[in-house]
Design a protein around this motif. Structure first.
Motif, PDB file in Angstrom:
ATOM      1  N   MET A   1       0.839  -1.196   0.000  1.00 56.90           N
ATOM      2  CA  MET A   1       0.000   0.000   0.000  1.00 56.90           C
ATOM      3  C   MET A   1       0.877   1.252   0.000  1.00 56.90           C
ATOM      4  N   GLN A   2       0.503   2.225  -0.807  1.00 50.11           N
ATOM      5  CA  GLN A   2       1.277   3.458  -0.881  1.00 50.11           C
ATOM      6  C   GLN A   2       1.185   4.244   0.425  1.00 50.11           C
ATOM      7  N   LYS A   3       2.317   4.781   0.856  1.00 49.51           N
ATOM      8  CA  LYS A   3       2.332   5.700   1.984  1.00 49.51           C
ATOM      9  C   LYS A   3       1.953   7.091   1.464  1.00 49.51           C
ATOM     10  N   ARG A   4       1.178   7.804   2.250  1.00 46.67           N
ATOM     11  CA  ARG A   4       0.761   9.157   1.869  1.00 46.67           C
ATOM     12  C   ARG A   4       1.416  10.134   2.846  1.00 46.67           C
ATOM     13  N   ILE A   5       2.325  10.937   2.316  1.00 46.81           N
ATOM     14  CA  ILE A   5       3.185  11.776   3.154  1.00 46.81           C
ATOM     15  C   ILE A   5       2.968  13.245   2.810  1.00 46.81           C
ATOM     16  N   LEU A   6       2.737  14.042   3.836  1.00 47.90           N
ATOM     17  CA  LEU A   6       2.500  15.477   3.682  1.00 47.90           C
ATOM     18  C   LEU A   6       3.747  16.231   4.130  1.00 47.90           C
ATOM     19  N   ILE A   7       4.243  17.112   3.268  1.00 53.62           N
ATOM     20  CA  ILE A   7       5.440  17.893   3.597  1.00 53.62           C
ATOM     21  C   ILE A   7       5.086  19.379   3.519  1.00 53.62           C
ATOM     22  N   PRO A   8       4.874  20.031   4.668  1.00 56.90           N
ATOM     23  CA  PRO A   8       4.631  21.480   4.646  1.00 56.90           C
ATOM     24  C   PRO A   8       5.902  22.213   4.240  1.00 56.90           C
ATOM     25  N   THR A   9       5.742  23.287   3.501  1.00 58.76           N
ATOM     26  CA  THR A   9       6.906  24.087   3.112  1.00 58.76           C
ATOM     27  C   THR A   9       6.598  25.564   3.273  1.00 58.76           C
ATOM     28  N   ASP A  10       7.581  26.313   3.708  1.00 60.80           N
ATOM     29  CA  ASP A  10       7.489  27.778   3.689  1.00 60.80           C
ATOM     30  C   ASP A  10       8.475  28.338   2.665  1.00 60.80           C
ATOM     31  N   TYR A  11       8.921  27.456   1.764  1.00 62.75           N
ATOM     32  CA  TYR A  11       9.870  27.796   0.688  1.00 62.75           C
ATOM     33  C   TYR A  11      11.265  28.107   1.208  1.00 62.75           C
ATOM     34  N   HIS A  34       2.573  14.926  -0.797  1.00 62.48           N
ATOM     35  CA  HIS A  34       1.834  16.177  -0.946  1.00 62.48           C
ATOM     36  C   HIS A  34       2.695  17.294  -0.375  1.00 62.48           C
ATOM     37  N   ILE A  35       3.236  18.129  -1.242  1.00 69.07           N
ATOM     38  CA  ILE A  35       4.051  19.264  -0.808  1.00 69.07           C
ATOM     39  C   ILE A  35       3.136  20.479  -0.763  1.00 69.07           C
ATOM     40  N   PHE A  36       3.028  21.079   0.419  1.00 59.95           N
ATOM     41  CA  PHE A  36       1.933  22.026   0.661  1.00 59.95           C
ATOM     42  C   PHE A  36       2.428  23.285   1.364  1.00 59.95           C
ATOM     43  N   HIS A  37       1.934  24.415   0.910  1.00 62.53           N
ATOM     44  CA  HIS A  37       2.258  25.703   1.535  1.00 62.53           C
ATOM     45  C   HIS A  37       0.980  26.406   1.956  1.00 62.53           C
ATOM     46  N   SER A  38       0.973  26.936   3.173  1.00 61.97           N
ATOM     47  CA  SER A  38      -0.136  27.783   3.623  1.00 61.97           C
ATOM     48  C   SER A  38       0.377  29.219   3.714  1.00 61.97           C
ATOM     49  N   LEU A 106      -6.877  14.843   6.774  1.00 67.01           N
ATOM     50  CA  LEU A 106      -8.131  14.100   6.651  1.00 67.01           C
ATOM     51  C   LEU A 106      -8.513  13.882   5.186  1.00 67.01           C
ATOM     52  N   GLN A 107      -8.386  14.917   4.382  1.00 61.95           N
ATOM     53  CA  GLN A 107      -8.772  14.815   2.973  1.00 61.95           C
ATOM     54  C   GLN A 107      -7.953  13.781   2.221  1.00 61.95           C
ATOM     55  N   GLU A 108      -6.649  13.757   2.489  1.00 60.35           N
ATOM     56  CA  GLU A 108      -5.740  12.906   1.718  1.00 60.35           C
ATOM     57  C   GLU A 108      -5.376  11.618   2.463  1.00 60.35           C
ATOM     58  N   ASN A 109      -5.949  11.412   3.644  1.00 60.57           N
ATOM     59  CA  ASN A 109      -5.670  10.206   4.429  1.00 60.57           C
ATOM     60  C   ASN A 109      -4.165  10.047   4.655  1.00 60.57           C
ATOM     61  N   ILE A 110      -3.548  11.120   5.149  1.00 60.57           N
ATOM     62  CA  ILE A 110      -2.097  11.189   5.303  1.00 60.57           C
ATOM     63  C   ILE A 110      -1.611  10.238   6.403  1.00 60.57           C
ATOM     64  N   ASN A 111      -0.512   9.530   6.132  1.00 58.09           N
ATOM     65  CA  ASN A 111       0.106   8.642   7.119  1.00 58.09           C
ATOM     66  C   ASN A 111       1.153   9.335   7.971  1.00 58.09           C
ATOM     67  N   LEU A 112       1.827  10.342   7.390  1.00 56.32           N
ATOM     68  CA  LEU A 112       2.976  10.950   8.068  1.00 56.32           C
ATOM     69  C   LEU A 112       3.182  12.372   7.551  1.00 56.32           C
ATOM     70  N   ILE A 113       3.489  13.273   8.478  1.00 51.39           N
ATOM     71  CA  ILE A 113       3.935  14.623   8.120  1.00 51.39           C
ATOM     72  C   ILE A 113       5.450  14.674   8.313  1.00 51.39           C
TER      73      ILE A 113
END
Length: 283
Positions: A1-11, A34-38, A106-113
């Motif tokens: 099963m694929q791991k779903r990993i979220l990586i926040p970035t501030d650049y 998922h590479i994500f910036h807020s 929650l949306q992406e069913n993330i396993n790890l940040i």
């Protein structure tokens, strides 16, 4: 099963280092990253007449600047991210970091940040930046791996797992912790501050539960006496040059005082050891 990993970035360079670390750590695993910036305008949350609501064009400008930075980051990442096992998504959104990360998990069913420990301020006097500590303490739906700014990926020689044998584990989180130990062939050093003979029946039962989770892995027990928990953990890691600390985080237990403690600066522990934070299932 694929791991779903979220990586926040501030650049920042620290955030980019966390991206590289994650790609290499899971090099041989099928993963969706998922590479994500807020982005956020501080005045929009003031609620004070002295700080008027930003104009629409200010929101538009913030979105444009974030989008341009994300394109640059995407181009930079794609220069080395050629692993067929990895799928990459890039996204940015207006809002506060913690709320958006909760939503994304929650949306992406993330396993790890996975995230860097300091952001664009890069204050060397601060061991773990506000954002990384907030994420570890407030994102309860998945584990968090915090990577120090100057830590380059190398095989993890051992993982120190301090435990009082009182925590209740989140099975989903412990599974990805075990996966990292398997991938890295890393022995786990279970560290308890206190005497083995003083364990209660409940602690002994929980110890057996831990052994069940770690079945098939190499692990050893280590007991330290006559020392504080936090000081004992840091000294143990520093003396052994351990590659990672993993622990079950109860809010403010590990970060409430330890990373403002002069001991951390004297050991330099924050500069070289990634932190893997799991959550007590009762939180």
């Amino acid at each position: 099963m694929q791991k779903r990993i979220l990586i926040p970035t501030d650049y920042s360079k620290n955030a980019f280092n966390a991206i590289v670390y994650a790609f290499k750590l899971f090099e041989n695993e099928a993963c969706v990253f998922h590479i994500f910036h807020s982005y956020f305008l501080s005045r929009s949350a003031q609620g004070n007449l002295l700080f008027p609501e930003p104009e629409p064009h200010e929101y538009d400008e913030a979105a444009r600047a974030s989008g341009e930075s994300m394109i640059r980051l995407k181009n930079k990442v794609e220069q080395f991210a050629d692993n067929p096992k990895h799928t990459l998504y890039f996204d940015h959104k207006f809002g506060t970091l913690i709320e958006l990360l909760k939503e994304k998990v929650l949306q992406e069913n993330i396993n790890l940040i996975v995230m860097g420990t300091r952001g664009i301020t890069d204050d060397i006097k601060v061991a773990y930046g506000r954002n990384s500590v907030n994420v570890m303490e407030n994102i309860g739906a998945c584990a968090v791996l915090a990577v120090p700014a100057n830590v380059l990926y190398k095989q993890i020689n051992e993982i120190v797992f301090p435990s009082n044998f009182k925590s209740h584990f989140n099975t989903r989180e412990i599974d990805i912790f075990v996966k990292i130990a398997q991938l890295e062939k890393s022995p786990i050093r279970i560290l308890h501050i206190g005497k083995e003979a003083n364990l209660s029946e409940k602690q002994r039962n929980n110890r057996k539960e831990i052994e069940g989770y770690f079945e098939g892995l190499e692990y050893t027990y280590h007991w330290l006496e006559d020392t504080g928990v936090k000081e004992g953990v840091l000294s143990f890691v520093d003396e052994r040059n351990s590659g990672m600390i993993a622990f079950v985080n109860r809010k403010h237990w590990f970060f409430g005082s330890i990373f403002s403690n002069p001991l951390v600066k004297s050991l330099g522990i924050h500069s070289k050891v990634p932190i893997f934070a799991l959550h007590d299932s009762r939180n």
